[in-house]
Design an enzyme around this catalytic site. Structure first.
Site, PDB file in Angstrom:
ATOM      1  N   HIS A  11      -4.342  -5.667 -10.824  1.00 49.48           N
ATOM      2  CA  HIS A  11      -2.988  -5.242 -10.438  1.00 49.48           C
ATOM      3  C   HIS A  11      -1.975  -5.492 -11.549  1.00 49.48           C
ATOM      4  CE1 HIS A  11      -3.650  -4.254  -6.199  1.00 49.48           C
ATOM      5  NE2 HIS A  11      -4.397  -5.334  -6.095  1.00 49.48           N
ATOM      6  N   HIS A  66       0.819  -1.208   0.000  1.00 48.81           N
ATOM      7  CA  HIS A  66       0.000   0.000   0.000  1.00 48.81           C
ATOM      8  C   HIS A  66       0.856   1.262   0.000  1.00 48.81           C
ATOM      9  CE1 HIS A  66      -3.677  -2.328   1.750  1.00 48.81           C
ATOM     10  NE2 HIS A  66      -3.534  -2.497   0.460  1.00 48.81           N
TER      11      HIS A  66
END
Length: 415
Positions: A389, A259
């Site tokens: 992703h 993150h």
């Protein structure tokens, strides 16, 4: 760094940022991914989850973020210039509106099983991905994009946005009664992603302003005080909750270095959209990135630990594909700004590692997890969760800018 794997299929230029060989590699990888995940389309409404071989799994539960991320990804594929993306976009946009959207209470349901509500919670994490899907679909020219953007924006502003904090709350029951007092970084980080994309799609300044407020809290207040690490979990008044540990995939305790990579890239995107003001944004984004790289990289085996303790030591050492893809994305941002040798080396190292361990050349897509021997494993995920992703890791380095991916991808398939 130790144990940099030898690539399986390419010479060194294939993993050097900016080379024609690398751009060719990226285009081929993106096309393989789009080809693989087209099999997600069900004959009936919604999508399948696919196994490693591309065949549908027996589980029929459809989660909101999967629907939205497939829609977003294939909108990027459409812009990129690939054919046969519209079926996925149309299917996703229709399913979001006809099934996930709660006609009784408003908002979007987390999980469905056929025509049955499997999990009726209303999660900010899912809602921001609906905004992302709508914004990307708008840039791809989908006729239903505006109504989705307007609907989910109203829900986010009414039920989630805490103006006194400049942050999103996290979760409600289906009828909007309180579910918990939990507050989290993950939904807000992806909120920034959706808000910036919505600003790019619509030009509405409110999206850019909200994104800036979220970034200001996590970068200037939290990361700066936490040695450039980002705690995941917070109390109702936005104090760090160091004892919290929930779902081991979506809400593990401690910090999640992947993150930090995502937030650092989004910080650079925000800076770019704001006119690149003369400030320390690049320096701060690199502090976030460098801290996560140095803390999480496994020097013996390669790959990143999934979670860390607050002091940066590994907590959950499992090695997933998505932190690698997000590190690739932020390093590409720095290299677009000129970069340095350390950033070039990291970028090539990560693509070499992905090539050796995550990219599935036989079937398409990326394996989501590897074991201690570097082989695909299924301890956490069933099948290949989605394209989101990994396809962005292939597409983002093909553009020259830090922002406006939905514009800059046009023509990237052949240029």
């Amino acid at each position: 760094m130790a144990n940099i794997p030898n690539n399986r299929h390419h010479d060194a230029d294939a993993f050097r940022f900016g080379t024609s060989a690398h751009r060719d590699f990226l285009r081929k990888d993106a096309k393989r991914q789009f080809d693989f995940f087209r099999s997600s389309v069900r004959p009936e409404p919604g999508f399948f989850v696919l196994g490693y071989d591309g065949n549908p799994l027996t589980d029929t539960v459809q989660e909101l973020h999967t629907t939205a991320r497939l829609t977003h990804s294939y909108a990027l594929g459409h812009i990129f210039g690939l054919e046969e993306c519209d079926t996925v976009i149309d299917k996703g946009m229709a399913y979001l509106w006809s099934h996930h959207r709660d006609r009784d209470h408003g908002g979007y349901l987390w999980a469905l099983d056929g025509e049955t509500v499997h999990d009726g919670r209303k999660l900010a994490y899912g809602h921001v991905f609906v905004l992302l899907a709508g914004a990307s679909a708008k840039m791809a020219g989908h006729p239903d994009a505006d109504r989705l953007i307007d609907d989910v924006t109203a829900v986010l502003e009414t039920h989630y946005w805490e103006g006194n904090h400049g942050l999103f709350a996290d979760e409600w029951n289906r009828d909007w009664s309180p579910f918990s007092s939990y507050r989290g970084m993950n939904a807000n980080m992806h909120g920034v992603e959706a808000l910036l994309t919505a600003f790019e799609a619509t030009g509405r300044e409110t999206y850019l302003s909200m994104a800036g407020q979220i970034l200001g809290f996590f970068v200037n207040r939290i990361a700066a005080a936490e040695n450039w690490r980002l705690p995941e979990h917070y109390t109702a008044d936005w104090q760090i909750d160091r004892l919290y540990s929930g779902n081991p995939m979506f809400r593990p305790g401690g910090t999640t270095p992947g993150h930090s990579f995502e937030l650092a890239r989004l910080l650079l995107q925000y800076w770019d959209l704001s006119g690149r003001p003369e400030n320390n944004t690049q320096e701060v984004a690199w502090k976030l990135t460098e801290r996560a790289l140095s803390d999480a990289w496994n020097n013996e085996l390669g790959g990143f630990a999934y979670t860390l303790n607050f002091d940066g030591t590994p907590a959950i050492g499992s090695r997933y594909w998505w932190p690698v893809t997000e590190a690739i994305g932020v390093l590409a941002s720095f290299l677009k700004l000129g970069g340095n040798q350390v950033q070039h080396d990291w970028y090539s190292r990560l693509w070499c590692f992905a090539d050796a361990h995550f990219i599935d050349y036989e079937n398409g897509g990326w394996f989501p997890e590897i074991d201690e021997q570097g082989k695909p494993t299924t301890t956490q995920f069933l099948g290949k969760p989605d394209i989101y992703h990994s396809v962005q890791a292939a597409l983002f380095p093909l553009t020259s800018g830090l922002s406006k991916l939905g514009e800059e991808l046009r023509g990237a398939l052949i240029s």
